[in-house]
Scaffold this motif. Sequence first.
Motif, PDB file in Angstrom:
ATOM      1  N   GLN A 357      91.927  15.192  72.412  1.00  0.00           N
ATOM      2  CA  GLN A 357      90.967  15.680  71.428  1.00  0.00           C
ATOM      3  C   GLN A 357      89.684  16.046  72.126  1.00  0.00           C
ATOM      4  OE1 GLN A 357      90.491  12.934  67.792  1.00  0.00           O
ATOM      5  NE2 GLN A 357      91.960  11.683  68.537  1.00  0.00           N
ATOM      6  N   VAL A 358      89.078  17.378  71.691  1.00  0.00           N
ATOM      7  CA  VAL A 358      87.902  17.632  72.251  1.00  0.00           C
ATOM      8  C   VAL A 358      86.867  16.604  71.420  1.00  0.00           C
ATOM      9  CG1 VAL A 358      86.246  19.402  72.466  1.00  0.00           C
ATOM     10  CG2 VAL A 358      88.669  19.899  72.659  1.00  0.00           C
ATOM     11  N   ARG A 359      85.962  16.107  72.320  1.00  0.00           N
ATOM     12  CA  ARG A 359      84.846  15.154  71.717  1.00  0.00           C
ATOM     13  C   ARG A 359      83.645  15.767  71.672  1.00  0.00           C
ATOM     14  NH1 ARG A 359      87.282   9.844  72.067  1.00  0.00           N
ATOM     15  NH2 ARG A 359      85.198   8.846  71.602  1.00  0.00           N
ATOM     16  N   GLN A 360      83.134  16.489  72.571  1.00  0.00           N
ATOM     17  CA  GLN A 360      82.147  17.053  72.583  1.00  0.00           C
ATOM     18  C   GLN A 360      82.031  18.432  73.460  1.00  0.00           C
ATOM     19  OE1 GLN A 360      78.920  14.288  72.269  1.00  0.00           O
ATOM     20  NE2 GLN A 360      77.417  15.837  72.321  1.00  0.00           N
ATOM     21  N   LYS A 361      81.038  19.557  73.155  1.00  0.00           N
ATOM     22  CA  LYS A 361      80.925  20.393  74.065  1.00  0.00           C
ATOM     23  C   LYS A 361      79.413  20.629  74.464  1.00  0.00           C
ATOM     24  CE  LYS A 361      82.142  23.402  70.936  1.00  0.00           C
ATOM     25  NZ  LYS A 361      82.890  22.762  70.043  1.00  0.00           N
ATOM     26  N   PHE A 362      79.182  20.894  75.748  1.00  0.00           N
ATOM     27  CA  PHE A 362      78.057  20.834  76.519  1.00  0.00           C
ATOM     28  C   PHE A 362      77.612  21.879  77.170  1.00  0.00           C
ATOM     29  CE2 PHE A 362      79.907  16.673  76.115  1.00  0.00           C
ATOM     30  CZ  PHE A 362      78.916  15.737  75.953  1.00  0.00           C
ATOM     31  N   ASN A 363      76.142  22.289  77.107  1.00  0.00           N
ATOM     32  CA  ASN A 363      75.607  23.329  78.037  1.00  0.00           C
ATOM     33  C   ASN A 363      75.223  22.891  79.139  1.00  0.00           C
ATOM     34  OD1 ASN A 363      74.135  25.537  79.109  1.00  0.00           O
ATOM     35  ND2 ASN A 363      73.052  25.884  77.226  1.00  0.00           N
ATOM     36  N   TRP A 364      76.267  23.223  80.166  1.00  0.00           N
ATOM     37  CA  TRP A 364      76.026  22.416  81.531  1.00  0.00           C
ATOM     38  C   TRP A 364      74.374  23.025  82.065  1.00  0.00           C
ATOM     39  CZ3 TRP A 364      75.383  26.291  85.620  1.00  0.00           C
ATOM     40  CH2 TRP A 364      75.990  27.619  84.921  1.00  0.00           C
ATOM     41  N   ARG A 365      73.897  24.056  81.704  1.00  0.00           N
ATOM     42  CA  ARG A 365      72.600  24.470  82.230  1.00  0.00           C
ATOM     43  C   ARG A 365      71.545  23.622  81.860  1.00  0.00           C
ATOM     44  NH1 ARG A 365      75.226  29.467  80.657  1.00  0.00           N
ATOM     45  NH2 ARG A 365      75.384  31.041  82.532  1.00  0.00           N
ATOM     46  N   GLU A 366      71.582  22.632  80.781  1.00  0.00           N
ATOM     47  CA  GLU A 366      70.459  21.747  80.429  1.00  0.00           C
ATOM     48  C   GLU A 366      70.680  20.312  80.745  1.00  0.00           C
ATOM     49  OE1 GLU A 366      69.619  22.073  76.190  1.00  0.00           O
ATOM     50  OE2 GLU A 366      69.689  24.335  75.996  1.00  0.00           O
ATOM     51  N   ILE A 367      69.534  20.263  81.316  1.00  0.00           N
ATOM     52  CA  ILE A 367      69.881  18.816  82.160  1.00  0.00           C
ATOM     53  C   ILE A 367      69.921  17.644  81.179  1.00  0.00           C
ATOM     54  CG2 ILE A 367      68.297  16.922  83.505  1.00  0.00           C
ATOM     55  CD1 ILE A 367      66.794  19.291  84.614  1.00  0.00           C
ATOM     56  N   GLU A 368      69.385  17.738  80.051  1.00  0.00           N
ATOM     57  CA  GLU A 368      69.506  16.724  78.934  1.00  0.00           C
ATOM     58  C   GLU A 368      71.113  16.464  78.510  1.00  0.00           C
ATOM     59  OE1 GLU A 368      67.344  18.907  78.847  1.00  0.00           O
ATOM     60  OE2 GLU A 368      65.408  17.695  78.937  1.00  0.00           O
ATOM     61  N   GLN A 369      71.848  17.818  78.344  1.00  0.00           N
ATOM     62  CA  GLN A 369      73.118  17.945  78.000  1.00  0.00           C
ATOM     63  C   GLN A 369      74.035  17.456  78.985  1.00  0.00           C
ATOM     64  OE1 GLN A 369      74.608  20.856  75.339  1.00  0.00           O
ATOM     65  NE2 GLN A 369      72.896  21.538  74.690  1.00  0.00           N
ATOM     66  N   GLU A 370      73.485  17.894  80.463  1.00  0.00           N
ATOM     67  CA  GLU A 370      74.532  17.396  81.541  1.00  0.00           C
ATOM     68  C   GLU A 370      74.382  15.823  81.449  1.00  0.00           C
ATOM     69  OE1 GLU A 370      74.855  18.379  86.173  1.00  0.00           O
ATOM     70  OE2 GLU A 370      73.241  17.362  85.453  1.00  0.00           O
ATOM     71  N   SER A 371      73.412  15.311  81.426  1.00  0.00           N
ATOM     72  CA  SER A 371      73.378  13.662  81.402  1.00  0.00           C
ATOM     73  C   SER A 371      74.017  13.116  80.307  1.00  0.00           C
ATOM     74  CB  SER A 371      71.894  13.339  81.227  1.00  0.00           C
ATOM     75  OG  SER A 371      71.705  11.892  81.289  1.00  0.00           O
ATOM     76  N   ALA A 372      74.091  13.966  79.117  1.00  0.00           N
ATOM     77  CA  ALA A 372      74.968  13.353  77.845  1.00  0.00           C
ATOM     78  C   ALA A 372      76.242  13.277  78.359  1.00  0.00           C
ATOM     79  CB  ALA A 372      74.498  13.970  76.791  1.00  0.00           C
ATOM     80  N   MET A 373      76.760  14.553  78.870  1.00  0.00           N
ATOM     81  CA  MET A 373      78.168  14.841  79.088  1.00  0.00           C
ATOM     82  C   MET A 373      78.807  13.612  80.172  1.00  0.00           C
ATOM     83  SD  MET A 373      79.652  18.239  80.912  1.00  0.00           S
ATOM     84  CE  MET A 373      79.189  18.007  82.394  1.00  0.00           C
ATOM     85  N   LEU A 374      77.872  13.521  81.251  1.00  0.00           N
ATOM     86  CA  LEU A 374      78.449  12.391  82.115  1.00  0.00           C
ATOM     87  C   LEU A 374      78.386  11.098  81.764  1.00  0.00           C
ATOM     88  CD1 LEU A 374      76.198  13.571  85.524  1.00  0.00           C
ATOM     89  CD2 LEU A 374      78.567  13.859  84.844  1.00  0.00           C
ATOM     90  N   LYS A 375      77.543  10.743  80.780  1.00  0.00           N
ATOM     91  CA  LYS A 375      77.561   9.501  79.894  1.00  0.00           C
ATOM     92  C   LYS A 375      79.035   9.448  79.010  1.00  0.00           C
ATOM     93  CE  LYS A 375      75.124   6.477  76.777  1.00  0.00           C
ATOM     94  NZ  LYS A 375      73.843   6.398  75.969  1.00  0.00           N
TER      95      LYS A 375
END
Length: 392
Positions: A357-375
């Motif tokens: 299942q796709v859980r979420q999509k992220f904009n890898w250019r934005e630091i906040e979204q990258e941090s949320a992705m790694l979490k």
Amino acid sequence: MWRKLSIMLWLMVLVACGIMFANRMRPRPLAISSGSGDTFLKLPWKQLPEVSTFELKAADGRMFRSSELIGRPIAVNFFYSSCPSICRQFNEQVRRLAEQFRKEDLTFLSITVDPTTDTPDRLAEYAKIFDADPARWLFLTGPMSEIQQFADRSFRVKLERETHTEKLFLVDRWGRSRDQFSWDDPVEMRRFAEVAREVIAETEPPLATNVTTRNLLAGREHNEQNKLTWLNEFFLTQPNGQTLFSRDLIGEVWIGSIFFSTCTTHCIEQNRYLRDLQDRLGDRVVRFVSITTDPQTDTPARLQQYAQEMKAQPNRWIFLTGADKSYVNRVAAEFLGLFVQGSDHATDLAVVDRWGQVRQKFNWREIEQESAMLKLIDELIAEKIPPPQSTQ
């Protein structure tokens, strides 16, 4: 002269055998013949089809959502109440099974294929014939299109009122279509009891387990995928020419992206980011799956070269292509939720969990979204049971 020809013939045979061996490297279902002549398949659990979500009305009039059944094994059959013979006999068999499993964790769903006639009130009266316990045996109705879509996506059966399937389908706790059974065959009903108890006893997903099933489409290409209204699984070609099925990735957390190799702007930036990310993630068990939106140019050979240029770690970062651009675009849009329009496409990264299942999509250019992705990735790696599916 004859000796040279003989040597050449043997070399040709060896080459042919080598090709056959290479084509068989991907695990395929193993056919097993039972004593009664039925055909079974032995295959990895993760190749079993995933049951799709639905929202239908129960006999008490409330809206029933499939998410209510997460973590519970279910048995599903289709019928219509005005059928005087087979459907009545089928549900009489379900009644016996419900009685047999009355003290065990198994829920039965009987879904009408005649929703115009089978209103909730009608189903409530029909359920009384079988003395059905509404906590363990639900009769459901709703739009025919919704019911047909659920049957097609989940069990690969086409439903019509007069020609609906007479199979009983078993779904495990993890939302996988585990097996199918002929309700009017005593041998099959004994087998249902055995498999159902195996499913009930499971306390965690059997990710590394092979199962025996009569689900003949499990782990195979759906020949009519382009005719489906929505793709919830896919198969594409790897640089080595072998097919990768989305089911092959069950049990792994992965990051999906789309690109094309001749793109010199966003795609290059995105893939350089992924190249660095595969190193930064270290020992985290995460795979990368990059799908080209230009399959005509990005042949398997071209992708193999491109993977080397990107310094992709073997078996960790997979590049995929297909024979049909429209199908590839559907995989991107419908499975990953990433839009494609001509040469323009999304550059977000889709994080997919161990259950596909796709859980979420992220904009890898934005630091906040990258941090949320790694979490989120760390949370998904630790996840032990599948979450409720989206009903969208």
